[in-house]
Design an enzyme around this catalytic site. Sequence first.
Site, PDB file in Angstrom:
ATOM      1  N   TYR A   1      -7.217  39.146  32.586  1.00  0.00           N
ATOM      2  CA  TYR A   1      -6.015  39.033  33.405  1.00  0.00           C
ATOM      3  C   TYR A   1      -4.876  39.887  32.859  1.00  0.00           C
ATOM      4  O   TYR A   1      -4.641  39.945  31.647  1.00  0.00           O
ATOM      5  CB  TYR A   1      -5.532  37.577  33.451  1.00  0.00           C
ATOM      6  CG  TYR A   1      -6.333  36.678  34.358  1.00  0.00           C
ATOM      7  CD1 TYR A   1      -6.425  36.926  35.723  1.00  0.00           C
ATOM      8  CD2 TYR A   1      -6.982  35.557  33.845  1.00  0.00           C
ATOM      9  CE1 TYR A   1      -7.150  36.089  36.552  1.00  0.00           C
ATOM     10  CE2 TYR A   1      -7.713  34.707  34.674  1.00  0.00           C
ATOM     11  CZ  TYR A   1      -7.790  34.983  36.029  1.00  0.00           C
ATOM     12  OH  TYR A   1      -8.512  34.157  36.851  1.00  0.00           O
TER      13      TYR A   1
ATOM     14  N   LYS B   1      -5.905   7.500  15.883  1.00  0.00           N
ATOM     15  CA  LYS B   1      -5.221   7.759  17.154  1.00  0.00           C
ATOM     16  C   LYS B   1      -5.684   9.096  17.726  1.00  0.00           C
ATOM     17  O   LYS B   1      -6.275   9.916  17.024  1.00  0.00           O
ATOM     18  CB  LYS B   1      -3.702   7.742  16.956  1.00  0.00           C
ATOM     19  CG  LYS B   1      -3.172   8.768  15.978  1.00  0.00           C
ATOM     20  CD  LYS B   1      -1.673   8.594  15.792  1.00  0.00           C
ATOM     21  CE  LYS B   1      -1.119   9.638  14.819  1.00  0.00           C
ATOM     22  NZ  LYS B   1       0.337   9.513  14.666  1.00  0.00           N
TER      23      LYS B   1
END
Length: 386
Positions: free
Chosen positions: A270, A39
């Site tokens: 940032y 999965k």
Amino acid sequence: MVTAIHRPTWMSVNLDAATHNLQEIKKWTKADKVYAVLKADGYGLGAVQLAKAFQETAAADAFVVSNLDEALELRRAGLILPIWVLGAWDYSDLTLFVQNNIVITVPSLDWLMHLPALAGTLKISLAIDTGMTRIGFDDADQIAQAKKIIETNPRLELFSVYTHFATSDDASAHSKKYFDQQAVRWQQLVVNQGFDPKLFSMANSATSIWHNTDPRISFAAIRPGQLISGVNVSNGDLPMPQKLFLERVFAVYSQLADVRFVKKGQALSYGATETMPEDGYVATMPFGYNDGWLRRMQGSSVIIEGKRMPILGRITMDQTMVKLDKKYPIGTRATLIGKDGKEQITAEEVAHYSHTIVDEIQTTLAPRIKRIYTGDLAEIIGANNG
């Protein structure tokens, strides 16, 4: 999302190592069958490539995925082994399940009782809720009714009867107690119902590792998933057995895209949350939180030429900055997960730093990171190497 084949950030996936691990897990558990859980695109490693390798080597007897689209992807890629979809599913796609020979999970008696008429044979897995409390039967009488419905409907074929343990990867006293309660509950609900024991599937990755000698657990068909990668699925809460010889399957790399001299005190990235601690060199690399290297990894490190280098400043969407010990040429390789010389950064280390689990780290690595497949099996199955 477009895979960035021209961008120098990549994941290396060793198909030989993955196949070895699956075979080693089978040997460790003495399992009769192995249902490889693929999965989330094989936990980020590439479900199609892993499935082809496992089918080529007969390492797996079936594949397990989370939804119908994952199953159809494997079928379209030419995989012929049984494919089982976990989780509850409604009736709208029953024709696709039948036509593509895909196993559907039965989550409740009500689901089974209201099943529409079928135009062909539908393979089913019966979910037993022993304490996970997601889906499945938790009443012995209802299980008996379900068994009768299945046996009297010629259009239904029982593929497995299974359960999932909630605490098999945890060392705490509470978790051990809860695991025992689930094992007892399985006995109460299933063992005397008359099912063929060959259909039982109880062992996920953690149960396969740390409960492989528990006589209450059936190893008729095990379901290893994250363990295929060779990582400690308990995040180190439980030690890996010394005689279980698993190999690391994947590594993540990038390259220095820019190198510049920065003076002490200059703000970085940032928010200007960090400044350069001393005069020296800073490199920018083309990976960031849109690649799955989340902002909380600020302050961690990468490996360059066998030495750890700290990440400085906030990780941005597409780029990350690292403080260097000297000037390196542009194009120098950096290791995010993997080994370089005597240094190694494991997925478990990254998970600990991020306050999460290895599953999240591995499955968060974005599709835009190209996967490069290595090993003999990569050549045999013609795996795409980006």
